[in-house]
Design a protein around this motif. Sequence first.
Motif, PDB file in Angstrom:
ATOM      1  N   PRO A   1      -4.688   5.160   2.512  1.00 32.79           N
ATOM      2  CA  PRO A   1      -6.143   4.952   2.979  1.00 32.79           C
ATOM      3  C   PRO A   1      -6.157   4.624   4.584  1.00 32.79           C
ATOM      4  CG  PRO A   1      -5.659   4.025   1.506  1.00 32.79           C
ATOM      5  CD  PRO A   1      -4.283   4.037   1.503  1.00 32.79           C
ATOM      6  N   LEU A   2      -7.652   5.071   4.593  1.00 29.99           N
ATOM      7  CA  LEU A   2      -7.780   5.414   6.763  1.00 29.99           C
ATOM      8  C   LEU A   2      -7.407   3.909   6.604  1.00 29.99           C
ATOM      9  CD1 LEU A   2      -8.959   7.451   8.806  1.00 29.99           C
ATOM     10  CD2 LEU A   2     -11.043   6.752   8.159  1.00 29.99           C
ATOM     11  N   LYS A   3      -8.532   3.322   6.237  1.00 31.39           N
ATOM     12  CA  LYS A   3      -8.414   2.066   7.071  1.00 31.39           C
ATOM     13  C   LYS A   3      -7.206   0.804   6.749  1.00 31.39           C
ATOM     14  CE  LYS A   3     -13.481   0.678   5.035  1.00 31.39           C
ATOM     15  NZ  LYS A   3     -14.030   0.049   3.774  1.00 31.39           N
ATOM     16  N   SER A   4      -6.342   1.493   5.560  1.00 38.09           N
ATOM     17  CA  SER A   4      -5.157   0.795   6.221  1.00 38.09           C
ATOM     18  C   SER A   4      -4.192   1.521   7.165  1.00 38.09           C
ATOM     19  CB  SER A   4      -4.104   1.254   4.630  1.00 38.09           C
ATOM     20  OG  SER A   4      -2.955   1.053   4.744  1.00 38.09           O
ATOM     21  N   PHE A   5      -4.222   2.643   7.808  1.00 37.21           N
ATOM     22  CA  PHE A   5      -3.991   2.931   8.441  1.00 37.21           C
ATOM     23  C   PHE A   5      -4.304   2.982  10.094  1.00 37.21           C
ATOM     24  CE2 PHE A   5      -3.973   6.256  11.986  1.00 37.21           C
ATOM     25  CZ  PHE A   5      -2.281   7.191  11.292  1.00 37.21           C
ATOM     26  N   THR A   6      -5.882   2.582  10.465  1.00 40.89           N
ATOM     27  CA  THR A   6      -6.279   2.139  11.781  1.00 40.89           C
ATOM     28  C   THR A   6      -5.920   0.561  11.372  1.00 40.89           C
ATOM     29  OG1 THR A   6      -8.472   1.468  10.241  1.00 40.89           O
ATOM     30  CG2 THR A   6      -8.436   3.318  11.402  1.00 40.89           C
ATOM     31  N   LYS A   7      -5.602  -0.415  10.257  1.00 39.57           N
ATOM     32  CA  LYS A   7      -4.817  -1.704  10.234  1.00 39.57           C
ATOM     33  C   LYS A   7      -3.614  -1.661  11.086  1.00 39.57           C
ATOM     34  CE  LYS A   7      -5.552  -2.740   6.708  1.00 39.57           C
ATOM     35  NZ  LYS A   7      -6.286  -4.086   5.092  1.00 39.57           N
ATOM     36  N   ALA A   8      -2.913  -0.443  11.325  1.00 35.62           N
ATOM     37  CA  ALA A   8      -1.156  -0.552  11.058  1.00 35.62           C
ATOM     38  C   ALA A   8      -1.234   0.099  12.817  1.00 35.62           C
ATOM     39  CB  ALA A   8      -0.204   0.735   9.585  1.00 35.62           C
TER      40      ALA A   8
ATOM     41  N   GLY B   1      11.040   9.947  11.926  1.00 39.78           N
ATOM     42  CA  GLY B   1      10.483  11.035  12.264  1.00 39.78           C
ATOM     43  C   GLY B   1      10.036  11.820  11.583  1.00 39.78           C
ATOM     44  N   LEU B   2       8.936  10.935  11.154  1.00 37.35           N
ATOM     45  CA  LEU B   2       8.269  11.557   9.206  1.00 37.35           C
ATOM     46  C   LEU B   2       6.788  11.346  10.162  1.00 37.35           C
ATOM     47  CD1 LEU B   2       9.913  10.062   5.999  1.00 37.35           C
ATOM     48  CD2 LEU B   2      10.160  12.218   7.810  1.00 37.35           C
ATOM     49  N   GLN B   3       5.730  11.799   9.166  1.00 40.42           N
ATOM     50  CA  GLN B   3       4.460  11.685  10.271  1.00 40.42           C
ATOM     51  C   GLN B   3       3.766  10.997   8.886  1.00 40.42           C
ATOM     52  OE1 GLN B   3       2.847  15.507  11.174  1.00 40.42           O
ATOM     53  NE2 GLN B   3       0.419  14.784  10.190  1.00 40.42           N
ATOM     54  N   ILE B   4       2.956  10.268   8.899  1.00 42.32           N
ATOM     55  CA  ILE B   4       1.593   9.261   8.196  1.00 42.32           C
ATOM     56  C   ILE B   4      -0.005  10.032   8.168  1.00 42.32           C
ATOM     57  CG2 ILE B   4       1.158   7.235   8.164  1.00 42.32           C
ATOM     58  CD1 ILE B   4       3.391   7.570   6.839  1.00 42.32           C
ATOM     59  N   SER B   5      -0.595   9.889   7.501  1.00 39.05           N
ATOM     60  CA  SER B   5      -1.939  10.712   8.150  1.00 39.05           C
ATOM     61  C   SER B   5      -2.431   9.682   7.054  1.00 39.05           C
ATOM     62  CB  SER B   5      -1.352  12.387   6.851  1.00 39.05           C
ATOM     63  OG  SER B   5      -3.004  12.650   6.834  1.00 39.05           O
ATOM     64  N   GLY B   6      -3.524   9.254   7.643  1.00 37.10           N
ATOM     65  CA  GLY B   6      -5.118   8.280   7.152  1.00 37.10           C
ATOM     66  C   GLY B   6      -6.286   9.170   6.984  1.00 37.10           C
ATOM     67  N   THR B   7      -6.532   8.481   5.613  1.00 36.10           N
ATOM     68  CA  THR B   7      -7.710   9.517   4.919  1.00 36.10           C
ATOM     69  C   THR B   7      -8.200   8.663   3.736  1.00 36.10           C
ATOM     70  OG1 THR B   7      -8.544  12.043   3.945  1.00 36.10           O
ATOM     71  CG2 THR B   7      -6.198  11.459   2.982  1.00 36.10           C
ATOM     72  N   THR B   8      -9.161   9.986   3.404  1.00 40.85           N
ATOM     73  CA  THR B   8      -9.988   9.320   2.743  1.00 40.85           C
ATOM     74  C   THR B   8      -9.397   9.613   1.367  1.00 40.85           C
ATOM     75  OG1 THR B   8     -11.841  10.395   3.005  1.00 40.85           O
ATOM     76  CG2 THR B   8     -11.927   8.745   4.283  1.00 40.85           C
ATOM     77  N   TYR B   9     -10.387   9.325  -0.593  1.00 37.10           N
ATOM     78  CA  TYR B   9      -9.503   9.529  -1.284  1.00 37.10           C
ATOM     79  C   TYR B   9     -10.420  11.546  -1.273  1.00 37.10           C
ATOM     80  CZ  TYR B   9     -14.653   9.212  -2.550  1.00 37.10           C
ATOM     81  OH  TYR B   9     -15.908   9.806  -3.074  1.00 37.10           O
ATOM     82  N   GLU B  10     -11.443  12.062  -0.455  1.00 38.56           N
ATOM     83  CA  GLU B  10     -11.586  12.969  -0.862  1.00 38.56           C
ATOM     84  C   GLU B  10     -10.517  14.379  -0.643  1.00 38.56           C
ATOM     85  OE1 GLU B  10     -15.590  10.800   0.991  1.00 38.56           O
ATOM     86  OE2 GLU B  10     -13.705  10.682   0.731  1.00 38.56           O
TER      87      GLU B  10
ATOM     88  N   ASP C   1      -9.461   2.636  -1.303  1.00 41.00           N
ATOM     89  CA  ASP C   1     -10.065   3.592  -0.302  1.00 41.00           C
ATOM     90  C   ASP C   1     -10.034   2.714   0.788  1.00 41.00           C
ATOM     91  OD1 ASP C   1     -10.925   5.014   2.404  1.00 41.00           O
ATOM     92  OD2 ASP C   1     -12.018   6.633   0.412  1.00 41.00           O
ATOM     93  N   GLU C   2     -11.746   2.147  -0.357  1.00 44.47           N
ATOM     94  CA  GLU C   2     -12.688   1.759   1.002  1.00 44.47           C
ATOM     95  C   GLU C   2     -11.997  -0.088   0.925  1.00 44.47           C
ATOM     96  OE1 GLU C   2     -16.204   1.490  -2.491  1.00 44.47           O
ATOM     97  OE2 GLU C   2     -16.543   3.303  -1.503  1.00 44.47           O
ATOM     98  N   MET C   3     -11.280  -0.425   0.161  1.00 40.07           N
ATOM     99  CA  MET C   3     -10.653  -1.858   0.471  1.00 40.07           C
ATOM    100  C   MET C   3      -9.231  -1.772   1.573  1.00 40.07           C
ATOM    101  SD  MET C   3     -12.252  -3.739  -1.677  1.00 40.07           S
ATOM    102  CE  MET C   3     -11.364  -5.100  -1.262  1.00 40.07           C
ATOM    103  N   GLY C   4      -9.103  -0.118   1.885  1.00 43.76           N
ATOM    104  CA  GLY C   4      -7.617  -0.225   2.383  1.00 43.76           C
ATOM    105  C   GLY C   4      -6.921  -0.898   1.737  1.00 43.76           C
ATOM    106  N   SER C   5      -6.198  -0.034   0.718  1.00 45.18           N
ATOM    107  CA  SER C   5      -5.607  -1.035   0.164  1.00 45.18           C
ATOM    108  C   SER C   5      -3.630  -0.470   0.687  1.00 45.18           C
ATOM    109  CB  SER C   5      -5.298  -0.473  -1.050  1.00 45.18           C
ATOM    110  OG  SER C   5      -6.515  -1.141  -2.086  1.00 45.18           O
TER     111      SER C   5
END
Length: 417
Positions: free
Chosen positions: A212-219, A124-133, A153-157
């Motif tokens: 990181p946002l790219k990691s979020f979209t991959k998952a 029931g937790l929440q994950i947020s994908g975002t950028t380093y800003e 962030d850019e690598m989607g680590s």
Amino acid sequence: MIFTEISETVKLAFDSIRQSKLRSFLASLGVVIGISFVILMGWILSGLDGAMQSTFNIIGVDMLYVDKWDWAGGRNWKLVEQRKDITLEEFYRFRDKIKTPELVFPQLRQWGITVKYEKDYYQGLQISGTTYEQSLTPSGEVMQGRYFSQFEDEMGSDVIILGFNVNNMLFPEGDGIGKIIKVNGRKYSVVGVIRKQGTSFFDFMDNVSYIPLKSFTKAFGKTDRSISIGVKAGSEERLDEVREETKAVMRQVRGLEPGDDDDFAVNETKAFESSVASIRLYVWGVGIGMTILSFIVGIIGIMNIMFVSVTERTKEIGIRKAIGAKKRSIWLQFIVESSTLSFIGALTSFIVVSLIVFPVATFLPKVVPETDFLSPFIPLDLLIIASIVSIFVGILSGLIPAVRASNLDPVDALRYE
């Protein structure tokens, strides 16, 4: 001469109160209840205001959030639900067009996440994908470790910054930095922990973790959800300018015609101010209503005692007037007496409320964490206001009996048995 007259009058008033201690206390009981209501209401609202301001500071008083949903509500939910999702492609176009903000960053959210470390897991937790800003805003401040870097962030680590509550659940000893956890079965390295953000109003904020946002979209993918766009104005003074440009640019990005309604919301902390003001108004309305009733009871009680006092001292008043006492002396004596009775009620309420406030604010948050906004001390300005109100109530209570006493005919008063 006038000062001597006043001091003698005040002395007589205090002597009368001392001679009837129990009656004086019972007469001021209504004032005790009324002042207690005033102080307790002010104490609670003062704590709520402080908690709300802390929330505003966490969200950021210079922050705007472009979203599909209106935070404060107030609109037809079905119409809002029919709005088009805000897409990542729209965010990129928005970011390229807008000029005035200090920062612009996206947020993609996924609810109902399962996080696991070794044999322990939480749902029931929440994950947020975002950028380093995000790390450059108040909501991105870390208390342990660090935020993910621009490179990560850019690598989607696969790195994660845990929310305060999430960290406490997974790593109660506080040793989570560098550990590997699983988020919906995918491995992430813990690099930081966000400082405590939740208040009594927004405790869920401590259940949010960031990747990181790219990691979020991959998952989790990106096509079936609306994003939120964070816009940092840079200062509260620039907020109006940035808000206007944000609306204008977003309308261009969404392809809206001049006459079309906005199909998005620009949210900010001010969105809650009207709601908070309404809640405060309702609380004060109920509290003031109860306080007025208590004060009416107190005024009637003190006024009744003062009428009895006038009757008991009719002969004394006649003697004083016969030897030259002026109307103002008689009038002042009863006004001082009624005001003192009321002020004694205020002092009693200070003691009673303090005996309630300190243990409640000290121990209740341990049982009910949502009450952590309560202060163990009563604000000084509340005590001053309560004292002034009590004196005013006392003057009002004694006014009619004082006028009656000062207008007594000395001859009739001397013959009174």
